[in-house]
Design a protein around this motif. Structure first.
Motif, PDB file in Angstrom:
ATOM      1  N   GLY A   1       0.793  -1.229   0.000  1.00 54.32           N
ATOM      2  CA  GLY A   1       0.000   0.000   0.000  1.00 54.32           C
ATOM      3  C   GLY A   1       0.822   1.274   0.000  1.00 54.32           C
ATOM      4  N   ALA A   2       2.084   1.189  -0.401  1.00 52.30           N
ATOM      5  CA  ALA A   2       2.912   2.408  -0.473  1.00 52.30           C
ATOM      6  C   ALA A   2       2.199   3.465  -1.300  1.00 52.30           C
ATOM      7  N   GLY A   3       2.186   4.684  -0.801  1.00 48.06           N
ATOM      8  CA  GLY A   3       1.534   5.777  -1.510  1.00 48.06           C
ATOM      9  C   GLY A   3       0.072   5.964  -1.160  1.00 48.06           C
ATOM     10  N   ALA A   4      -0.515   4.990  -0.437  1.00 45.65           N
ATOM     11  CA  ALA A   4      -1.941   5.079  -0.130  1.00 45.65           C
ATOM     12  C   ALA A   4      -2.229   6.097   0.973  1.00 45.65           C
ATOM     13  N   THR A   5      -1.342   6.150   1.996  1.00 38.72           N
ATOM     14  CA  THR A   5      -1.543   7.097   3.099  1.00 38.72           C
ATOM     15  C   THR A   5      -0.209   7.714   3.504  1.00 38.72           C
ATOM     16  N   SER A   6      -0.288   8.851   4.141  1.00 38.92           N
ATOM     17  CA  SER A   6       0.935   9.524   4.590  1.00 38.92           C
ATOM     18  C   SER A   6       1.625   8.723   5.696  1.00 38.92           C
ATOM     19  N   PHE A   7       0.852   7.986   6.518  1.00 37.92           N
ATOM     20  CA  PHE A   7       1.447   7.173   7.579  1.00 37.92           C
ATOM     21  C   PHE A   7       2.324   6.076   6.982  1.00 37.92           C
ATOM     22  N   ARG A   8       1.830   5.390   5.972  1.00 35.42           N
ATOM     23  CA  ARG A   8       2.629   4.351   5.320  1.00 35.42           C
ATOM     24  C   ARG A   8       3.897   4.944   4.725  1.00 35.42           C
ATOM     25  N   ASN A   9       3.755   6.071   4.065  1.00 35.83           N
ATOM     26  CA  ASN A   9       4.927   6.701   3.445  1.00 35.83           C
ATOM     27  C   ASN A   9       5.958   7.119   4.485  1.00 35.83           C
ATOM     28  N   GLU A  10       5.468   7.606   5.609  1.00 31.49           N
ATOM     29  CA  GLU A  10       6.373   8.031   6.685  1.00 31.49           C
ATOM     30  C   GLU A  10       7.164   6.844   7.232  1.00 31.49           C
ATOM     31  N   VAL A  11       6.469   5.723   7.470  1.00 26.95           N
ATOM     32  CA  VAL A  11       7.147   4.526   7.976  1.00 26.95           C
ATOM     33  C   VAL A  11       8.163   4.016   6.951  1.00 26.95           C
ATOM     34  N   LEU A  12       7.771   3.976   5.687  1.00 27.38           N
ATOM     35  CA  LEU A  12       8.684   3.521   4.635  1.00 27.38           C
ATOM     36  C   LEU A  12       9.917   4.414   4.541  1.00 27.38           C
ATOM     37  N   ASN A  13       9.731   5.711   4.696  1.00 24.35           N
ATOM     38  CA  ASN A  13      10.866   6.633   4.659  1.00 24.35           C
ATOM     39  C   ASN A  13      11.837   6.403   5.811  1.00 24.35           C
ATOM     40  N   GLN A  14      11.329   5.833   6.912  1.00 21.64           N
ATOM     41  CA  GLN A  14      12.200   5.501   8.044  1.00 21.64           C
ATOM     42  C   GLN A  14      12.872   4.143   7.864  1.00 21.64           C
ATOM     43  N   LEU A  15      12.249   3.268   7.083  1.00 22.34           N
ATOM     44  CA  LEU A  15      12.808   1.929   6.872  1.00 22.34           C
ATOM     45  C   LEU A  15      13.882   1.908   5.783  1.00 22.34           C
ATOM     46  N   LEU A  16      13.678   2.655   4.722  1.00 24.26           N
ATOM     47  CA  LEU A  16      14.561   2.579   3.551  1.00 24.26           C
ATOM     48  C   LEU A  16      16.030   2.891   3.836  1.00 24.26           C
ATOM     49  N   PRO A  17      16.345   3.844   4.737  1.00 20.83           N
ATOM     50  CA  PRO A  17      17.757   4.127   4.985  1.00 20.83           C
ATOM     51  C   PRO A  17      18.549   2.947   5.560  1.00 20.83           C
ATOM     52  N   TYR A  18      17.853   1.911   6.032  1.00 20.49           N
ATOM     53  CA  TYR A  18      18.540   0.716   6.531  1.00 20.49           C
ATOM     54  C   TYR A  18      18.795  -0.293   5.417  1.00 20.49           C
ATOM     55  N   ASN A  19      18.718   0.178   4.179  1.00 16.01           N
ATOM     56  CA  ASN A  19      19.141  -0.576   2.996  1.00 16.01           C
ATOM     57  C   ASN A  19      18.633  -2.024   2.969  1.00 16.01           C
ATOM     58  N   PRO A  20      17.340  -2.196   2.699  1.00 17.70           N
ATOM     59  CA  PRO A  20      16.841  -3.564   2.574  1.00 17.70           C
ATOM     60  C   PRO A  20      17.623  -4.339   1.520  1.00 17.70           C
ATOM     61  N   THR A  21      17.881  -5.589   1.801  1.00 13.38           N
ATOM     62  CA  THR A  21      18.557  -6.442   0.827  1.00 13.38           C
ATOM     63  C   THR A  21      17.705  -6.557  -0.430  1.00 13.38           C
ATOM     64  N   VAL A  22      16.394  -6.679  -0.222  1.00 13.41           N
ATOM     65  CA  VAL A  22      15.430  -6.800  -1.316  1.00 13.41           C
ATOM     66  C   VAL A  22      14.206  -5.950  -0.999  1.00 13.41           C
ATOM     67  N   ILE A  23      13.644  -5.323  -2.019  1.00 18.50           N
ATOM     68  CA  ILE A  23      12.327  -4.693  -1.938  1.00 18.50           C
ATOM     69  C   ILE A  23      11.432  -5.437  -2.918  1.00 18.50           C
ATOM     70  N   ARG A  24      10.305  -5.977  -2.443  1.00 15.92           N
ATOM     71  CA  ARG A  24       9.380  -6.679  -3.344  1.00 15.92           C
ATOM     72  C   ARG A  24       7.988  -6.074  -3.227  1.00 15.92           C
TER      73      ARG A  24
END
Length: 267
Positions: A98-121
């Motif tokens: 649901g990325a892009g659906a709500t600002s809460f999801r986007n905010e959490v994703l913006n905090q997760l991405l800097p930890y460099n996921p091995t894979v994004i699916r």
């Protein structure tokens, strides 16, 4: 060795090593996800309590973070898990449901991405929203875009976060810094069962937990899921029986079935 044989070796590796996969996932799919992991040969643990995350990641082979049913507590657990996995160099996969659906999801994703996921699916809309590539709508957790429309967005994510991106869809497209793999397995009936994408993410988590070549691991997991779906659909009357038959196929898949069915292209 052919690509078919290379991917089948990955399937066998998971069956032999039975990786422990730490899932912080959404509660709609927990049962199906755990069963899919078990059927493929992995060992699932579902744990989101903050006091045990560090220890759990210490014993796990990999971490799955799926933001499907976010709340304030779980989001903190996810961020803690991503930070821990990154710091101890454990492979982890992000499913940006649901990325892009709500600002809460986007905010959490913006905090997760800097930890460099091995894979994004994710599906095409989620990958495009994650990369802020354009204003393509996300319809809840379903994609309104085709997977090939998200390739530029995926390449941006690959370069920005040093990650592998898997765009799921009728064709699954897997990209890293130097290659693009397309897999055209699966069945339309799979879209009628909730959470099969989440199960695919968990399978990827298992495969990257035991494989040196993470991109090949992603391809093998997605191929296994797609082929199992095809075989299951042939024996199913609808989505209810597909769900059961797919778990069986993940468990009983033979080398011949895998190699004969695999539709893959690498460039």
């Amino acid at each position: 060795m052919t690509m078919e044989n290379i991917l089948w070796e990955q399937v066998q590796l998971v069956r032999q090593k039975s990786p422990l996969v730490h899932n912080i996932t959404n509660y709609v799919v927990m049962n199906n996800t755990a069963n899919a992991l078990l059927a493929a040969g992995a060992s699932p643990i579902m744990a989101h309590a903050k006091p045990e995350i560090t220890e759990m990641i210490g014993i796990a082979h990999s971490v799955v973070i799926n933001i499907g049913t976010l709340d304030e507590y779980w989001s903190e657990s996810m961020i803690m898990a991503a930070e821990t996995a990154h710091s101890v160099k454990k492979p982890w996969i992000l499913d940006p449901v649901g990325a892009g659906a709500t600002s809460f999801r986007n905010e959490v994703l913006n905090q997760l991405l800097p930890y460099n996921p091995t894979v994004i699916r994710g599906n095409a809309s989620e990958i495009m929203a994650l990369a802020k590539a354009n204003t393509t709508a996300t319809k809840g957790v379903d994609s309104t875009a085709e997977s090939n429309e998200a390739i530029d967005a995926a390449r941006y994510l690959v370069n920005q976060y040093n990650t592998i991106v898997c765009i799921s869809g009728e064709t699954d497209i897997i990209l890293d810094t130097h290659q693009e793999i397309s897999i055209k397995n699966g069945h339309p009936l799979m879209t009628k069962v909730t959470g099969l994408g989440c199960s695919a993410t968990a399978l990827v988590g298992a495969f990257i937990g035991v494989s040196e070549d993470k991109t090949i691991a992603v391809a093998a997991a997605m191929a296994l899921m797609g082929i199992a779906g095809e075989l299951a659909a042939e024996e199913s009357k609808g989505p209810g029986s597909l769900q059961v038959n797919l778990i069986d196929k993940l468990y009983t898949m033979t080398e011949q079935e895998f190699i004969n069915r695999l539709k893959i292209e690498r460039k």
